[in-house]
Scaffold this active site. Structure first.
Site, short mmCIF file in Angstrom:
data_model
loop_
_atom_site.label_atom_id
_atom_site.label_comp_id
_atom_site.label_asym_id
_atom_site.label_seq_id
_atom_site.Cartn_x
_atom_site.Cartn_y
_atom_site.Cartn_z
CG ASN A 1 -1.81 1.21 1.31
OD1 ASN A 1 -1.84 2.03 0.39
ND2 ASN A 1 -2.52 1.35 2.41
CD1 TRP A 2 3.86 1.34 -2.87
CD2 TRP A 2 3.73 2.57 -4.75
NE1 TRP A 2 4.73 0.80 -3.78
CE2 TRP A 2 4.68 1.53 -4.94
CE3 TRP A 2 3.49 3.45 -5.80
CZ2 TRP A 2 5.38 1.38 -6.14
CZ3 TRP A 2 4.19 3.30 -6.99
CH2 TRP A 2 5.13 2.28 -7.15
CE LYS A 3 -0.40 3.26 4.78
NZ LYS A 3 -0.37 3.39 6.22
CG HIS B 1 -6.09 2.00 4.96
ND1 HIS B 1 -5.69 2.94 5.88
CD2 HIS B 1 -5.07 1.11 4.84
CE1 HIS B 1 -4.46 2.63 6.29
NE2 HIS B 1 -4.07 1.53 5.68
CD GLU C 1 -3.14 5.57 6.65
OE1 GLU C 1 -3.05 5.61 5.41
OE2 GLU C 1 -2.25 5.09 7.39
CD GLU D 1 -3.63 -2.28 7.21
OE1 GLU D 1 -2.51 -2.45 6.75
OE2 GLU D 1 -4.27 -1.24 7.04
N GLY E 1 1.97 2.74 11.03
CA GLY E 1 2.71 3.99 10.86
C GLY E 1 3.96 4.13 11.71
CB SER F 1 4.69 -1.85 12.22
OG SER F 1 4.23 -0.56 12.56
N GLY G 1 2.82 -1.03 4.44
CA GLY G 1 2.77 0.35 3.99
C GLY G 1 4.17 0.85 3.72
P1 13P Z 1 2.74 0.59 7.81
O1 13P Z 1 3.26 -0.70 7.27
O2 13P Z 1 3.51 1.78 7.32
O3 13P Z 1 2.58 0.56 9.31
O4 13P Z 1 1.27 0.80 7.20
C1 13P Z 1 0.38 -0.25 7.27
C2 13P Z 1 -0.81 0.09 6.47
O5 13P Z 1 -1.59 0.94 6.82
C3 13P Z 1 -1.02 -0.64 5.20
O6 13P Z 1 -2.29 -0.48 4.70
#
Ligand code: 13P
Length: 256
Positions: free
Chosen positions: A9-11, A94, A96, A167, A173, A214, A235
């Site tokens: 997930n590149w966000k 998600h 977020e 998640e 994060g 993470s 992420g």
């Molecule tokens: P991180 O791996 O940066 O903690 O993010 C996880 C995430 O939200 C993937 O969708």
């Protein structure tokens, strides 16, 4: 056992198409010998078309869609649009996007998006997970409610194609700590039980439940061995081709 899947997930990264092409190309290169693991990159919408031309080895996904097909919905992107550009997957719900800056999506909205994604031919990756772990185990009810409401009215047949990403918000994060493989294992069993109660036992085996929060090249192995994870949704690690490919290769060695 189903084939393991690693979904990056590149966000909202990176800032330019040029950087996206570079990141994707490097990732593809590092995964040239991977045969048994399914690898997906969920990039920002804007980059999908270009990335699609670079390699067919890695599948592509979006990070959101709107539930209507076409029409007067300023700023939205539909499942059909994503499918027609050549993407196969879409991340939905998600955390977020569930929080305020993502528009405050609730389970009802996620449910509409899941139905729309399926109709468009996309494979939904549904994110669930609690914000905090309380001593009274209320977080279990929170996740149960997410699953029950998000999956309302979804057909039994569709269920086996959907991927669920557990998640926990507290594990996502910078500065956060991942869940333990035991915590994931417990949630994996719990989610399967909820689905089996809702849809009937026979279809649950094929549902892939993956871990996100993470994830890195150091903890991935334990999540598979001890947590029985069917894969991952990294992420930050997906923005680092070296780390991402190590996670994929861990899955590759364990895939039958
Ligand atoms: P991180 O791996 O940066 O903690 O993010 C996880 C995430 O939200 C993937 O969708």
């Amino acid at each position: 056992m189903s084939k393991k899947i690693v979904i990056g997930n590149w966000k909202m990264n990176p800032a330019s198409l040029k950087e996206a092409e570079k990141l994707f190309t490097e990732t593809v290169k590092m995964l040239s010998d991977v045969k048994k693991t399914e690898v997906v990159i969920c990039s920002p919408f804007l980059y999908l078309e270009k990335l699609k031309k670079i390699s067919k080895k890695i599948s592509l996904g979006a990070q959101n869609i709107f539930w209507e097909e076409v029409g007067a919905y300023t700023g939205e992107v539909s499942g059909d649009m994503v499918y027609n550009i050549g993407a196969k997957y879409v991340i939905l719900g998600h955390s977020e996007r569930r929080n305020f800056f993502g528009g405050g999506e609730n389970n009802e909205i996620v449910n509409k998006k899941i139905k729309s994604a399926i109709k468009s031919g996309l494979i939904p990756i549904i994110c669930v997970g609690e914000n905090v772990r309380d001593e009274n185990h209320e977080y279990l009810n929170f996740v149960k409610k997410q699953i029950e409401e998000c999956f309302n009215g979804i057909s039994k047949n569709s269920i086996s194609k959907i991927i669920i990403a557990y998640e926990p918000v507290w594990a996502i994060g910078k500065g956060a700590y991942p869940a333990t493989p035991e915590e994931f294992r417990e949630m994996n069993i719990f989610i399967r039980k909820i689905l089996s109660d809702k849809f009937g036992l026979s279809n649950i085996e094929g549902v892939r439940i993956i871990y996100g929060g993470s994830v890195d090249e150091k903890n991935a192995l334990d999540f598979i061995i001890e947590g029985k994870a069917d894969g991952f949704l990294p992420g930050r690690a997906s923005l680092n081709p070296k780390k991402f490919s190590k996670i994929v290769k861990i899955c590759e060695t364990l895939n039958k």
